[in-house]
Design a protein around this motif. Structure first.
Motif, PDB file in Angstrom:
ATOM      1  N   ARG A 147       0.810  -1.216   0.000  1.00 50.46           N
ATOM      2  CA  ARG A 147       0.000   0.000   0.000  1.00 50.46           C
ATOM      3  C   ARG A 147       0.844   1.267   0.000  1.00 50.46           C
ATOM      4  N   PRO A 184       2.555   4.620  -0.542  1.00 48.99           N
ATOM      5  CA  PRO A 184       2.309   5.682  -1.520  1.00 48.99           C
ATOM      6  C   PRO A 184       3.610   6.320  -2.023  1.00 48.99           C
ATOM      7  N   TRP A 219      -0.924  10.424  -6.928  1.00 60.25           N
ATOM      8  CA  TRP A 219       0.203  10.639  -6.026  1.00 60.25           C
ATOM      9  C   TRP A 219      -0.198  11.544  -4.869  1.00 60.25           C
ATOM     10  N   GLY A 269      -2.235   9.855  -2.366  1.00 60.09           N
ATOM     11  CA  GLY A 269      -1.552   8.764  -1.682  1.00 60.09           C
ATOM     12  C   GLY A 269      -2.045   7.390  -2.091  1.00 60.09           C
ATOM     13  N   ALA A 270      -2.276   7.196  -3.391  1.00 60.90           N
ATOM     14  CA  ALA A 270      -2.666   5.871  -3.862  1.00 60.90           C
ATOM     15  C   ALA A 270      -1.449   4.947  -3.835  1.00 60.90           C
ATOM     16  N   SER A 304      -8.834   4.240   0.572  1.00 66.95           N
ATOM     17  CA  SER A 304      -7.847   3.773  -0.399  1.00 66.95           C
ATOM     18  C   SER A 304      -6.641   4.709  -0.502  1.00 66.95           C
ATOM     19  N   PHE A 305      -6.731   5.899   0.082  1.00 67.80           N
ATOM     20  CA  PHE A 305      -5.689   6.903  -0.125  1.00 67.80           C
ATOM     21  C   PHE A 305      -4.963   7.208   1.184  1.00 67.80           C
ATOM     22  N   GLU A 306      -3.667   6.905   1.212  1.00 67.13           N
ATOM     23  CA  GLU A 306      -2.872   7.052   2.435  1.00 67.13           C
ATOM     24  C   GLU A 306      -2.841   8.479   2.968  1.00 67.13           C
ATOM     25  N   ARG A 307      -2.824   9.476   2.073  1.00 68.98           N
ATOM     26  CA  ARG A 307      -2.674  10.851   2.540  1.00 68.98           C
ATOM     27  C   ARG A 307      -3.992  11.447   3.027  1.00 68.98           C
ATOM     28  N   VAL A 308      -5.085  10.736   2.802  1.00 70.76           N
ATOM     29  CA  VAL A 308      -6.418  11.235   3.146  1.00 70.76           C
ATOM     30  C   VAL A 308      -6.974  10.494   4.354  1.00 70.76           C
TER      31      VAL A 308
END
Lengths: 324, 324, 324
Positions: free
Chosen positions: B171, B173, B230, B233-234, C152-156
């Protein structure tokens, strides 16, 4: 003078009572697109043969949805043809099948029938600009949300009844002769949630009473459903109970009798549509199982809406009422 | 006299054969909205480079869906521009990717291509009153129900093929330079289920052949897709395979080349739309995973339908064909 | 001469600034269909009472969505009435509730507000031919896909915040007096994700400021919601938090105040609609739970769209603006 008015009002009400009664009765046959009263009577008898609960709830659904339409001043023709009724018939039967025979289920059946009448108006209004009709979509929508929501309510939910359980079937695609001939009739009765072959046989007789063409396209739909399910390798046990064919029967009746002109190309399109609805049955079963609902007659509705909406851009296929 | 008629009929059939052949060929490029024949040829070559199965099924899909449209008497222009073909191309490729290369898959590919042609007519009829087009929605619908239903049928389902498995990806990013440049090209090829960077490179060359503007908006879409994925954070591995960017490429081509006038505001809207389709990719992946289907090009279709339907009420954004 | 033009431009901009400010403010009240400024101010105050995060994100959503509409040149009337704003208010609040108060959430709130404005244009365009409006559907759609995609999004995604967790509630349908009176007020505040009874009380005061009829139909909706949930046997704890009644409040306001003429039949239809939205809440909760999303105000939107679309075919029910 006042008595004259009263007499006229009574006469108008008598007329309206007759319209409502006719509508309630014809609504049973309108599930299969038939307004002929004998057809309705035979189908209703077949439902009582399947079980008294099924017969009783069909009557409740028919009466409640027609009275609802009458109270909301739906035009006489629509009312008396049973066009605001047929979804309520299926909706009420669905309640006893999926909730079981409890006092609360009678309340739910009334609610379902009322909701079916309202949603029939909705879908006919929304689909009309596209040249489509509601078909049994209102029943599918109402049954979908009611079966989905029921387990959240303590006073409505008394555990899954035996009628709602799909037994764990062997996945074998090897179809026996018994599967075939029982499935042929069960395809007709499963439209009303009945999987017994002789109930389907009685209904088939009723459909032939509405005209040989109606009977023939019922047979065509059932055979196409059987062949498609067999060719794809569906579980033989489900084929024998009519699970893979009832949508094909409805689709065949819709395109073959009601919607398209009798040309060779159109007959081919009807067969294709019936086969497509059979294949779609598997997809929708998987989808609805995921979130705890059931297939109902969604495959028929979706297939028929999709393929009928394609017709205006396919000049080879011609509708029966091409006034557009 | 009879021979004259025969000659005319033969001439008409020759014309029609040429139309059908042209339609089948152009259908490959029409996946990316391009009718230029060289573009189609280059994309088709790229598919054969990816794998012979992908190339072969693309051809099967193109031929079957175009012939279906011809048999159903679809008007010549629509036919020869490949507008009834492009969904069939994708539909047939989807079959070999998600069902594997088995004899039954060829039958399913033919069925998918026929269904794609029919549903293309459906969606164009239903969406036309709202100023929308089918885009690749017909392919998404047909592939959705076929992939969903396939495991229920013994004669169709032979286990999940390797091509349909998304490997368990880390996972993280943290995007490497390799992820970035490979993702840039894979964003172009993933539209056709191909994750190899040089297949995307060949396709990009084909798109530049259709005009510099087409190439530029392909590049813009791919870059916006990379940046959005990006920034949110995918997972870097998925970015590198083009999973998060192919919908942005299609959305950028749709708004940038086909749908909107070339103004600064519209270019901004195009970038916004491409970014939105990237974000939506995650939502739809989660949704479809729940009930066992796949994302296909749904994010592109939904983003483009939703944002295009907003345009009539947003005077700042202007459509290329504002005849309404 | 040039200075005159400049003055006029400045005046126009001042006007437009005032329109934008008014639109942003009115947007808060428009969640409950009210354009009265005092109502908006009281509801906004209530949100700050619930928590400063909720108040702040409501302001962010209101400003961003109104500015977006202004930049895209939405007509002055639509803008200044807050009709492009109310979904952005809810969308931004939903972000802080479901993602938690992190720096990235502010970016997501801005994105949600922009998306809500665009989708409001979309739904109004698509629903207008059927005589329907967007209601809070744009917010539901945007919040659905954003909450679905966020993990699904690390930064979110920083884990499920406490505000998004529904505590494991006892299923007991035995309603206490405290459940009832707290639920009565919480039904009003849950529209904005607030379950505190006195926040609902403040909002109810604000709604009475918009007119006694508005206040009365708020009360009617809340009572119908309570009664329906109790009659069906919903968990008492959820009734006390307003989970089963906020859709009934919105539905009652929509049909009772905005959509239908004040006749006895129409009042009955309004009560029926409010009850239906309560029942639908359970169905949709089950559905959305399956794939990881939330109910939002979907039950209100679906109930109101479905029943409003039925009206043209039910002559007994009459719309307030029957110009068709």
């Amino acid at each position: 003078m006042a008595s004259h008015v009263n007499e006229a009002a009574t006469a108008s009400m008598r007329g309206s009572l007759k319209d409502t009664a006719l509508g309630a009765l014809r609504g049973v046959g309108q599930v299969d697109f038939q307004a002929a009263v004998p057809t309705s009577l035979v189908i209703l008898a077949a439902l009582w043969v399947e079980s008294w609960e099924m017969g009783l709830f069909a009557v409740i659904g028919a009466v409640v949805s027609t009275v609802t339409a009458r109270l909301l001043a739906v035009p006489r023709d629509t009312l008396s043809q049973g066009l605001m009724t047929y979804c309520g018939v299926l909706g009420a039967i669905a309640m006893v099948v999926y909730l079981g025979n409890h006092p609360s289920t009678y309340v739910m059946a009334v609610a379902a029938a009322v909701a079916c009448t309202l949603v029939t108006a909705t879908l006919n209004h929304l689909l009309n600009p596209f040249g489509l009709r509601a078909f049994t979509g209102p029943f599918c929508l109402v049954a979908l949300v009611m079966v989905l929501g029921a387990p959240s309510f303590e006073r409505v939910w008394h555990g899954t009844p035996a009628t709602a359980v799909t037994p764990a079937t062997p996945r074998s695609p090897v179809v026996s002769w018994t599967d075939l001939w029982q499935g042929f009739f069960a395809n007709v009765s499963q439209i009303f949630f009945a999987g017994t072959w002789y109930v389907g046989l009685i209904m088939l007789v009723g459909l032939f009473l509405a005209g040989w063409k109606v009977g023939v396209f019922t047979v065509v739909g059932s055979v196409v459903g059987l062949l498609t399910a067999w060719a794809l390798g569906a579980p033989a046990a489900l084929i024998g109970e009519g699970i893979y064919g009832y949508n094909a029967v409805l689709t065949s009746l819709a395109f073959g009798v009601v919607l398209l002109r009798p040309t060779a190309w159109n007959h081919g399109f009807t067969v294709l549509a019936a086969a497509a609805s059979t294949a779609l049955t598997a997809s929708l079963s998987v989808l609805f199982e995921t979130f705890g609902s059931h297939t109902f007659t969604w495959p028929f509705n979706i297939t028929t809406w999709v393929l009928l909406a394609a017709v205006p851009l396919l000049p080879r296929i011609t509708r029966l009422t091409d006034d557009s």
